[in-house]
Write a protein that holds these residues in place. Structure first.
Motif, PDB file in Angstrom:
ATOM      1  N   VAL A 100      -7.413  -9.640  -3.263  1.00  9.91           N
ATOM      2  CA  VAL A 100      -6.649  -8.819  -4.034  1.00  9.91           C
ATOM      3  C   VAL A 100      -8.250  -8.748  -5.974  1.00  9.91           C
ATOM      4  CG1 VAL A 100      -4.660  -7.770  -5.214  1.00  9.91           C
ATOM      5  CG2 VAL A 100      -5.326  -9.081  -2.724  1.00  9.91           C
ATOM      6  N   ARG A 101      -8.259  -8.364  -6.314  1.00 12.45           N
ATOM      7  CA  ARG A 101      -8.854  -8.065  -7.350  1.00 12.45           C
ATOM      8  C   ARG A 101      -8.787  -6.694  -8.548  1.00 12.45           C
ATOM      9  NH1 ARG A 101     -13.746  -8.283  -5.144  1.00 12.45           N
ATOM     10  NH2 ARG A 101     -13.462 -10.825  -5.374  1.00 12.45           N
ATOM     11  N   GLN A 102      -7.900  -6.891  -9.208  1.00 16.45           N
ATOM     12  CA  GLN A 102      -7.912  -5.553 -10.590  1.00 16.45           C
ATOM     13  C   GLN A 102      -7.390  -4.236  -9.862  1.00 16.45           C
ATOM     14  OE1 GLN A 102     -12.236  -4.871 -10.796  1.00 16.45           O
ATOM     15  NE2 GLN A 102     -12.258  -6.447 -13.158  1.00 16.45           N
ATOM     16  N   ASN A 103      -5.822  -4.991  -8.936  1.00 14.41           N
ATOM     17  CA  ASN A 103      -5.497  -3.987  -8.797  1.00 14.41           C
ATOM     18  C   ASN A 103      -6.271  -3.066  -7.653  1.00 14.41           C
ATOM     19  OD1 ASN A 103      -3.496  -4.235 -10.497  1.00 14.41           O
ATOM     20  ND2 ASN A 103      -4.091  -2.659 -11.790  1.00 14.41           N
ATOM     21  N   GLN A 104      -6.605  -3.562  -6.887  1.00 14.76           N
ATOM     22  CA  GLN A 104      -7.616  -2.863  -5.670  1.00 14.76           C
ATOM     23  C   GLN A 104      -7.514  -4.572  -4.674  1.00 14.76           C
ATOM     24  OE1 GLN A 104      -8.747  -0.089  -5.256  1.00 14.76           O
ATOM     25  NE2 GLN A 104      -8.532   0.627  -7.267  1.00 14.76           N
ATOM     26  N   ILE A 105      -7.110  -3.602  -3.622  1.00 15.44           N
ATOM     27  CA  ILE A 105      -7.033  -4.638  -2.007  1.00 15.44           C
ATOM     28  C   ILE A 105      -8.406  -4.698  -0.933  1.00 15.44           C
ATOM     29  CG2 ILE A 105      -5.389  -5.041  -0.412  1.00 15.44           C
ATOM     30  CD1 ILE A 105      -3.092  -3.636  -1.901  1.00 15.44           C
TER      31      ILE A 105
END
Length: 294
Positions: A100-105
């Motif tokens: 989970v990175r920068q509101n991305q899964i």
């Protein structure tokens, strides 16, 4: 004679109703207990599998797989087979690991009970619901190592139960481990259990038939025996009454005889007294000794 057919059948109907109600209540209680136990077992299995994924694919291993996510990478293929076995042995709909990175899964690797070519697409499909995505992002925003059970309704797969583990690397990113189980599998098991319990309940009700037959036979024998006892008692009462009447007649005869006898005795005493008086006048000895009667 006492006749109680209504009372007898009323007791039988009450006993039968209590038995049937007991079978139904026991079946419902047993089904609810089995349902709770099954849901608890599924939740525990999902959580255990999620922790197993965390142990199997630590942060470093998951980062390396993310950089070399290819079917030609031996480590990636081995890890995929491992996740596939976890899903297959646990009968899970899907198991997956990602970042989970920068509101991305980003799902890096996944496994399921489906064919290998469909595993990745199925894992993505299971994360399509906005409710689940928002919950994962909220866990990431909290920035702490967390474990959570989560349930959502999927438009294609229906109700799904998840075990989610989020492990932060930095405040901006972290790793996600998730296991998913479609409720239809649980409902199928509960349906099978309900069917088995229904058959068992019917069997218990069928077993009641010989008991009912025995109960009716016992009641008939008891009623017959009670009738015989009542008839015998009635005959004894009638005989006792007849005997009492005979005794009353005998007593009356004795009373009449006693009255007559008492009058005769008094007359004899009077005559003896007169004879003694006459003998006294003739200056002779008394002939009778007279005893007074009370």
């Amino acid at each position: 004679m006492i006749d109680r057919p209504t009372h007898r059948y009323g007791t039988f109907i009450l006993a039968a109703a209590v038995y049937v109600a007991g079978v139904i209540l026991f079946s419902l209680w047993s089904f609810n207990a089995h349902s709770r136990a099954l849901h608890n077992y599924v939740d525990k299995a999902l959580v255990d599998a999620a922790f197993a994924l965390e142990e199997l694919l630590n942060c470093n291993a998951l980062t390396e797989l993310e950089q070399n996510a290819s079917a030609e990478n031996t480590e990636f293929v081995v890890a995929s087979k491992q996740l596939e076995r976890v899903a297959l042995h646990g009968n899970f709909s899907a198991v997956l690991a990602g970042t989970v990175r920068q509101n991305q899964i980003n799902i890096i690797i996944s496994g399921s009970t489906e064919s290998r070519s469909e595993q990745r697409s199925l894992a993505h499909e299971l994360l399509l619901t906005e409710k689940l995505k928002n919950r994962i992002l909220q866990m990431a925003a909290e920035g702490r190592h967390a474990t959570e059970m989560f349930t959502t309704i999927h438009p294609a797969f229906g109700k799904i139960r998840y075990a989610l583990i989020y492990k932060p690397d930095t405040p901006e990113q972290g790793h996600l481990y998730a296991t998913a189980q479609e409720s239809r599998h649980i409902e199928q098991q509960l349906g099978n259990q309900l069917l088995r319990m229904g058959i068992a309940a019917i069997g218990m009700l069928l077993l009641a038939i010989p008991l009912i037959t025995l109960f009716n036979r016992t009641q008939r024998l008891a009623a017959r025996h009670l009738t015989e006892l009542n008839n015998r008692l009635q005959n004894d009462v009638d005989s006792q009454r007849a005997r009492e009447e005979e005794l009353k007649d005998a007593i009356k005869d004795l009373e009449r005889f006693n009255a007559v006898s008492a009058g005769r005795e008094s007359r004899i005493i009077e005559l003896k007294a007169e004879v003694n008086d006459l003998l006294k006048e003739l200056k002779r000895d008394k002939r009778y000794t007279i005893d007074k009667i009370d």
